[in-house]
Design an enzyme around this catalytic site. Structure first.
Site, mmCIF file in Angstrom:
data_model
loop_
_atom_site.group_PDB
_atom_site.id
_atom_site.type_symbol
_atom_site.label_atom_id
_atom_site.label_comp_id
_atom_site.label_asym_id
_atom_site.label_seq_id
_atom_site.Cartn_x
_atom_site.Cartn_y
_atom_site.Cartn_z
ATOM 1 C CG ASP A 102 -2.234 0.754 1.014
ATOM 2 O OD1 ASP A 102 -3.054 0.169 0.617
ATOM 3 O OD2 ASP A 102 -2.067 2.307 1.159
ATOM 4 C CE LYS A 139 -11.326 -0.021 -10.008
ATOM 5 N NZ LYS A 139 -10.447 -0.915 -9.611
ATOM 6 C CE1 TYR A 157 -13.017 3.026 -9.090
ATOM 7 C CE2 TYR A 157 -15.330 2.783 -9.744
ATOM 8 C CZ TYR A 157 -14.032 2.504 -8.892
ATOM 9 O OH TYR A 157 -14.022 1.316 -8.284
ATOM 10 C CG ASP A 163 2.097 5.385 -6.765
ATOM 11 O OD1 ASP A 163 1.157 4.555 -7.255
ATOM 12 O OD2 ASP A 163 1.950 6.531 -6.622
HETATM 13 N N1 LIG Z 1 -15.887 -0.012 -1.993
HETATM 14 C C1 LIG Z 1 -16.604 -0.186 -2.935
HETATM 15 O O1 LIG Z 1 -17.927 0.320 -2.948
HETATM 16 C C2 LIG Z 1 -15.878 -0.611 -4.304
HETATM 17 C C3 LIG Z 1 -16.865 -0.806 -5.333
HETATM 18 C C4 LIG Z 1 -16.572 -1.425 -6.379
HETATM 19 C C5 LIG Z 1 -14.791 -1.413 -6.894
HETATM 20 N N2 LIG Z 1 -14.138 -1.244 -5.804
HETATM 21 C C6 LIG Z 1 -12.632 -1.431 -6.028
HETATM 22 O O2 LIG Z 1 -12.176 -2.349 -4.793
HETATM 23 C C7 LIG Z 1 -10.856 -1.914 -4.652
HETATM 24 C C8 LIG Z 1 -10.761 -1.817 -3.279
HETATM 25 O O3 LIG Z 1 -11.701 -0.596 -3.029
HETATM 26 P P1 LIG Z 1 -11.965 -0.150 -1.379
HETATM 27 O O4 LIG Z 1 -13.275 0.279 -1.157
HETATM 28 O O5 LIG Z 1 -11.241 -1.207 -0.387
HETATM 29 O O6 LIG Z 1 -10.997 1.119 -1.195
HETATM 30 P P2 LIG Z 1 -10.209 1.776 -0.032
HETATM 31 O O7 LIG Z 1 -9.886 3.169 -0.427
HETATM 32 O O8 LIG Z 1 -10.844 1.162 1.259
HETATM 33 O O9 LIG Z 1 -8.683 0.914 0.037
HETATM 34 C C9 LIG Z 1 -7.936 1.115 -1.117
HETATM 35 C C10 LIG Z 1 -6.438 1.047 -0.473
HETATM 36 O O10 LIG Z 1 -5.642 1.070 -1.915
HETATM 37 C C11 LIG Z 1 -4.503 2.080 -1.358
HETATM 38 N N3 LIG Z 1 -4.029 2.705 -2.636
HETATM 39 C C12 LIG Z 1 -4.478 3.923 -3.374
HETATM 40 N N4 LIG Z 1 -3.926 4.368 -4.101
HETATM 41 C C13 LIG Z 1 -2.801 3.662 -4.245
HETATM 42 C C14 LIG Z 1 -1.758 3.374 -5.009
HETATM 43 N N5 LIG Z 1 -1.279 4.216 -6.076
HETATM 44 N N6 LIG Z 1 -0.633 2.368 -4.758
HETATM 45 C C15 LIG Z 1 -0.679 1.475 -3.686
HETATM 46 N N7 LIG Z 1 -1.950 1.662 -3.009
HETATM 47 C C16 LIG Z 1 -3.068 2.415 -3.045
HETATM 48 C C17 LIG Z 1 -5.392 3.023 -0.445
HETATM 49 O O11 LIG Z 1 -4.057 3.658 0.201
HETATM 50 C C18 LIG Z 1 -6.054 2.156 0.368
HETATM 51 O O12 LIG Z 1 -5.449 1.768 1.472
HETATM 52 C C19 LIG Z 1 -10.524 -0.573 -5.446
HETATM 53 O O13 LIG Z 1 -9.988 -1.022 -6.789
HETATM 54 C C20 LIG Z 1 -12.083 -0.211 -5.854
HETATM 55 O O14 LIG Z 1 -12.036 0.520 -7.133
HETATM 56 C C21 LIG Z 1 -14.575 -0.670 -4.397
#
Ligand SMILES: NC(=O)c1ccc[n+]([C@@H]2O[C@H](COP(=O)([O-])OP(=O)(O)OC[C@H]3O[C@@H](n4cnc5c(N)ncnc54)[C@H](O)[C@@H]3O)[C@@H](O)[C@H]2O)c1
Length: 249
Positions: A34, A156, A152, A60
């Site tokens: 992360d 995706k 976004y 990153d």
């Molecule tokens: N939460 C939802 O409703 C939802 C819905 C559809 C898809 N998603 C997808 O699921 C995945 C996880 O989402 P989440 O809700 O757990 O998000 P979150 O924001 O809770 O966690 C995401 C993590 O990714 C890390 N991150 C962000 N940019 C980064 C980078 N450049 N390099 C390394 N780490 C990085 C952040 O620090 C964070 O800890 C994402 O790809 C998101 O698009 C989430």
């Protein structure tokens, strides 16, 4: 049996952290990657407290040098990486006409270039093992389209096409590539920080779901465990919708 080594990106919070916990429960050694090292270390500490193996990795995903250094650290700790979850992602709700080049490029860099870089970096380990599991976390917004998320949902959608293409190229090498497109997953940082921008309240959104609830990180992790297992060698290139029935395809 040798212990499988998994790398999960964006793993300090939300869905990624839960996938790490469940992978560790399954006996895998886990790289918790992360941007936020301290938060990643907390996930590692939780896993270690239960007797599991994990290491926190700061990187990153859009930066190849940082990713290579992190993967090297994971290999040093536990050995070759044969399970990868490309989970790191950023979202946002912005009307199309207000989207800037900067937001567009940053979203693509993290959500799409990130999986490209991380996958290329771990691929030699999977090729050497003649076995691998790549799981990309996409989004139901890519399947349905979502107003005010052009950046976004496009990133995706690209990840879904990336999944299909890699499945074709890597299948002969014993490597499967699938994607899970979540719908709304409550309790994650992403969801909680953006829910006030959404067109309906969480209660209204839950009421519209065929299963009458929002998702939880655990729902996605359950599917990731299955896709990472020995049981899914004949499943590749697929979109495994874990979405309460929001999108049926
Ligand atoms: N939460 C939802 O409703 C939802 C819905 C559809 C898809 N998603 C997808 O699921 C995945 C996880 O989402 P989440 O809700 O757990 O998000 P979150 O924001 O809770 O966690 C995401 C993590 O990714 C890390 N991150 C962000 N940019 C980064 C980078 N450049 N390099 C390394 N780490 C990085 C952040 O620090 C964070 O800890 C994402 O790809 C998101 O698009 C989430």
């Amino acid at each position: 049996m040798t212990q499988k080594v998994a790398l999960v990106t964006g793993a300090a919070a939300g869905i990624g952290a839960e996938i790490c916990r469940q992978f560790a429960d399954e006996g895998m050694a886990v790289g918790v990657l992360d941007l936020k090292l301290e938060a990643a270390q907390k996930v590692v500490d939780e896993i270690a407290a239960k007797g599991g193996k994990a290491v926190a990795l700061a990187a990153d995903v859009s930066d190849r040098m940082q990713v290579e250094a992190a993967v090297a650290k994971l290999r040093d700790a536990f050995g070759p990486v044969t399970v990868l979850v490309n989970n790191a992602g950023v979202a946002g709700w912005i009307p199309f006409e207000e989207l800037t080049d900067e937001v567009w490029d940053r979203t693509m860099a993290i959500n799409l270039r990130g999986p490209f870089i991380v996958t290329q970096t771990v691929l030699p380990d999977m090729k050497a093992a003649n076995w691998g599991r790549i799981i990309n976390i996409s989004s139901s917004s890519a399947q349905s389209g979502t107003a005010r998320m052009a950046h976004y949902s496009s990133s995706k959608g690209g990840l879904i096409s990336f999944t299909k293409t890699l499945a074709l190229e890597l299948g002969p090498l014993g490597i499967t590539v699938n994607n899970i497109p979540p719908a709304s997953i409550a309790g994650t940082v992403m969801y909680e920080e953006t829910k006030h921008l959404m067109p309906m309240t969480p209660e209204q959104a839950a009421a519209m779901m065929p299963v009458r609830r929002l998702g939880e990180a655990e729902d996605i992790a359950n599917a990731a465990v299955w896709l990472a297992s020995e049981k899914t060698g004949y499943v590749t290139g697929q979109t495994i919708g874990v979405n309460g029935g929001r999108v049926i395809s």
